[in-house]
Design a protein around this motif. Structure first.
Motif, PDB file in Angstrom:
ATOM      1  N   VAL A  34      39.497  38.192  74.816  1.00 37.11           N
ATOM      2  CA  VAL A  34      41.272  37.997  74.581  1.00 37.11           C
ATOM      3  C   VAL A  34      41.515  36.547  74.662  1.00 37.11           C
ATOM      4  CG1 VAL A  34      43.195  38.442  76.241  1.00 37.11           C
ATOM      5  CG2 VAL A  34      41.281  39.930  76.278  1.00 37.11           C
ATOM      6  N   VAL A  35      41.802  36.296  73.330  1.00 34.34           N
ATOM      7  CA  VAL A  35      41.747  34.727  72.843  1.00 34.34           C
ATOM      8  C   VAL A  35      40.226  34.196  72.841  1.00 34.34           C
ATOM      9  CG1 VAL A  35      42.849  32.445  73.070  1.00 34.34           C
ATOM     10  CG2 VAL A  35      44.077  34.498  73.829  1.00 34.34           C
ATOM     11  N   ASP A  36      39.701  33.618  73.954  1.00 31.64           N
ATOM     12  CA  ASP A  36      38.434  33.031  73.833  1.00 31.64           C
ATOM     13  C   ASP A  36      37.507  33.903  74.930  1.00 31.64           C
ATOM     14  OD1 ASP A  36      39.478  32.044  75.902  1.00 31.64           O
ATOM     15  OD2 ASP A  36      39.256  29.755  75.137  1.00 31.64           O
ATOM     16  N   PHE A 270      46.007  40.375  72.969  1.00 29.77           N
ATOM     17  CA  PHE A 270      45.279  39.375  72.235  1.00 29.77           C
ATOM     18  C   PHE A 270      46.435  38.343  72.137  1.00 29.77           C
ATOM     19  CE2 PHE A 270      43.364  36.488  69.604  1.00 29.77           C
ATOM     20  CZ  PHE A 270      41.972  36.630  69.763  1.00 29.77           C
ATOM     21  N   PHE A 273      48.371  36.856  75.053  1.00 30.89           N
ATOM     22  CA  PHE A 273      47.969  35.838  75.662  1.00 30.89           C
ATOM     23  C   PHE A 273      47.685  34.632  74.914  1.00 30.89           C
ATOM     24  CE2 PHE A 273      45.081  36.828  79.645  1.00 30.89           C
ATOM     25  CZ  PHE A 273      45.772  38.227  79.546  1.00 30.89           C
ATOM     26  N   ALA A 274      47.380  34.843  73.439  1.00 31.29           N
ATOM     27  CA  ALA A 274      47.315  33.739  72.442  1.00 31.29           C
ATOM     28  C   ALA A 274      48.857  33.035  72.613  1.00 31.29           C
ATOM     29  CB  ALA A 274      47.134  34.391  71.071  1.00 31.29           C
ATOM     30  N   ASP A 277      49.035  30.794  75.314  1.00 26.84           N
ATOM     31  CA  ASP A 277      48.035  29.615  75.300  1.00 26.84           C
ATOM     32  C   ASP A 277      48.587  28.409  74.818  1.00 26.84           C
ATOM     33  OD1 ASP A 277      44.839  29.486  74.999  1.00 26.84           O
ATOM     34  OD2 ASP A 277      45.716  27.913  74.130  1.00 26.84           O
ATOM     35  N   TYR A 280      47.055  27.330  71.104  1.00 29.89           N
ATOM     36  CA  TYR A 280      47.296  28.338  70.123  1.00 29.89           C
ATOM     37  C   TYR A 280      48.604  28.826  69.918  1.00 29.89           C
ATOM     38  CZ  TYR A 280      42.416  28.217  70.496  1.00 29.89           C
ATOM     39  OH  TYR A 280      40.872  27.925  70.666  1.00 29.89           O
ATOM     40  N   GLY A 281      49.419  28.875  71.141  1.00 29.37           N
ATOM     41  CA  GLY A 281      50.841  29.494  71.339  1.00 29.37           C
ATOM     42  C   GLY A 281      51.977  29.191  70.227  1.00 29.37           C
ATOM     43  N   LEU A 284      51.072  29.880  66.610  1.00 33.09           N
ATOM     44  CA  LEU A 284      51.189  31.345  66.457  1.00 33.09           C
ATOM     45  C   LEU A 284      52.520  31.699  66.516  1.00 33.09           C
ATOM     46  CD1 LEU A 284      49.648  33.948  66.050  1.00 33.09           C
ATOM     47  CD2 LEU A 284      49.649  33.947  68.572  1.00 33.09           C
TER      48      LEU A 284
END
Ligand code: G1P
Length: 294
Positions: A34-36, A270, A273-274, A277, A280-281, A284
């Motif tokens: 889930v992301v990393d 995914f 959560f991204a 983040d 990355y948010g 994205l």
């Protein structure tokens, strides 16, 4: 400091992961990121936060990578440390330091009830109850196990987590027959049925992958016969306990939930959560907005 009313948390992770084939030919579903971070590490963190001291992962032959994820990774940590990657060292070490992990093997895929029963010998004779966390289910924010433990203190017996699910989706779940208590988020359970047809479902309150079970459930698991899908169902053991007068309550969780168990809902988890983040948010969000406008 409050002491946790349970010491062991059981995580059934022996499934074949057929919905994620071909990836799950070699990669256990529970290690998909889930992301990393693998989903099962998120669940381990939730158990540790609720005060669990040992995580009993029920695995199957061929899924040794799950235990390896929680094992000591000193060599990798040293390499990263030598390169000055301290943030990565912390990330790599987390799974190992979160909680003591033991694996138990379920030799044959006979159902969730059978998987939980496999953990019996690893639970201490002095433990009155234990938690079960299904690694497909992310329950957000964390904290529901702590609330469930409070309800067990007050009412005894076993306490499960429920979500109010749209009726058209109810037949994918274990469903509770409930009555209200003085607390809007706590209900008494009078029966439980696994994967009923929507028309037969006793309510729209479904089991959502978090259980605080009295050890009496092991005796009930010995006495059930195969149920829905021909499998030994945890739901049927809980239903048997209820029929014998064992108190069962649910905490209705009003927060969020993700299902990592199939690709469609896994992608949602995914992305969710991204988006949250910090690294990355923002990008994205921008990309998704442009992508959806096309
Ligand atoms: C399992 C349980 C079911 C529960 C569900 C929650 O079903 O048997 O009672 O409602 O998890 O995710 P599965 O999703 O494994 O079919």
């Amino acid at each position: 400091m409050t002491t946790s009313p349970f010491r062991s948390a059981v995580v059934p992770a022996a499934g074949l992961g057929t919905r994620f084939l071909p990836t799950t030919k070699t990669v256990p579903k529970e290690l998909l990121p889930v992301v990393d971070t693998p989903g099962i590490e998120l669940v381990a963190a939730e158990a540790a936060e609720a005060g669990a001291q040992q995580l009993l992962i029920v695995t199957a032959p061929g899924k040794e990578a799950i235990a390896a994820h929680f094992a000591d990774s000193g060599e990798l940590e040293q390499t990263l440390a030598d390169r000055g990657k301290d943030a990565l060292v912390a990330k790599v070490r987390r799974a190992h330091e979160l909680i003591a992990v033991r694996t138990v093997t379920q030799a044959e895929p006979l159902g969730l009830g059978h998987a939980v029963g496999c953990a019996r010998e690893a639970i201490g004779a002095d433990e009155g109850c234990f938690a079960v966390l299904l690694p497909d289910d992310l329950v957000l924010p964390s904290g529901v196990l702590t609330r469930m433990a409070q309800v067990r203190e007050e009412k005894g017996g076993s306490v499960l987590c429920a979500f109010d699910i749209p009726r058209e989706e109810i037949s994918a779940y274990g469903v509770f027959d409930v009555t209200d208590t003085g607390d809007a988020d706590v209900k008494q359970v009078h029966g439980m049925v696994e994967k009923p047809a929507a028309a037969d479902a006793p309510s729209t309150f479904a089991a959502a992958g978090r259980y605080l079970l009295d050890v009496a459930v092991f005796d009930a698991l010995d006495r059930i016969t195969p149920g829905a899908g021909g499998e030994l169902q945890l739901t049927d053991a809980v239903a048997l306990l209820i029929s014998e007068g064992h108190p069962v309550h649910v905490v209705v969780h009003r927060g969020g939930r993700h299902d990592l168990g199939n690709p469609g809902s896994y992608v949602r988890a995914f992305v969710d959560f991204a988006l949250a983040d910090p690294d990355y948010g923002p990008e994205l969000r921008e990309w998704l907005t442009a992508r959806l406008a096309n």
